[in-house]
Write a protein that holds these residues in place. Sequence first.
Motif: not given
Length: 322
Positions: A167-168, A171-172, A224, A227, A236, A238
């Motif tokens: 999830a991270d 996100r990046k 957004i 997570p 995540l 939006k």
Amino acid sequence: MAEDRAFRTAAWVGLALAAALSLAACGKGGNAEHAPERGDQAAAKVDGQTIWSSDVKREAVAQGLIGEGEPLDVSSDLFRRVLDEVVDQRLLAGEAVRRKLDKDPIAQRRMTAARDRVLGDMLVESVVSDAVNDNAVRGLYQEQLKLAKRSEEIHARQIVLPNAAEADAVRKLLATGASFEQLAMEKSTDAATRFNGGDLGYFTIDVMPEAYGAALKTAKPGQIVGPFAVEGGFALVKVEDRRVEQPITLEVARPQIVRFLTYDQIRDLLEKLRGRAKVQVMVKTDAPSQAIPPADAPKTGVSPAILPPAAAPAPPAKGAKK
């Protein structure tokens, strides 16, 4: 075909008895006949008695073949089929009269009951047609519109990943400008939303799992969040839009409003009639006598729920409340 016709004919014997008194009365009224309705036309004659196109249409409505007020073309196959059935009914009724079945006490009671039903239906139709009009429908709609409590709706998309590390990483990617919709289709594990770009549609927070409510409570359009942990992984989300919950339109609500107003008029009519009449129940019953409303009738004294949300959300992430 012959077996079907025989079956239908047998089913019409009861109707023939109910029609027998009417047929006998017609025979006493002379030979002059006039169209019972404007624009009506003679469709057939049975032993000198006219069957009108309106008779055929009424039978088609009674059988549920057409709706009340719908046209029925006299040249159509449906009209001819129903006309044949009405002719058969008239023949059965005529034979019942010839055999003096209309004089039988049981037949007399059944015909009286049929007459009561017809007259009662006509009274209800008259009362309802006067009261349930466009002004009444619009008035109730506007009244409910004022009373309806409308929550805030959120339109959002989601990507569900199996663990926090993945999830991270997603996100990046989003932080570098990657498409949320594309990543949802490529990486989300939520089968209900991944193939439409993670679209959850519009929803109110109360229909979502608690984790979504906490994360989205103050989120703004374009933001957004996450997570955060959800059942089955990490999400995540939006936020695409926030708006006041939309009521359904008048045209969508109209059938339910008409139904409510109709039941309301019938209930009021029966209450007035029972109030003026002296009704004595001669048998013991376990409960007080009362009219049994149709299964889908609104509860007495309760305002109809005619203005639910305009649209339900798409299926949420795994673990969302049903």
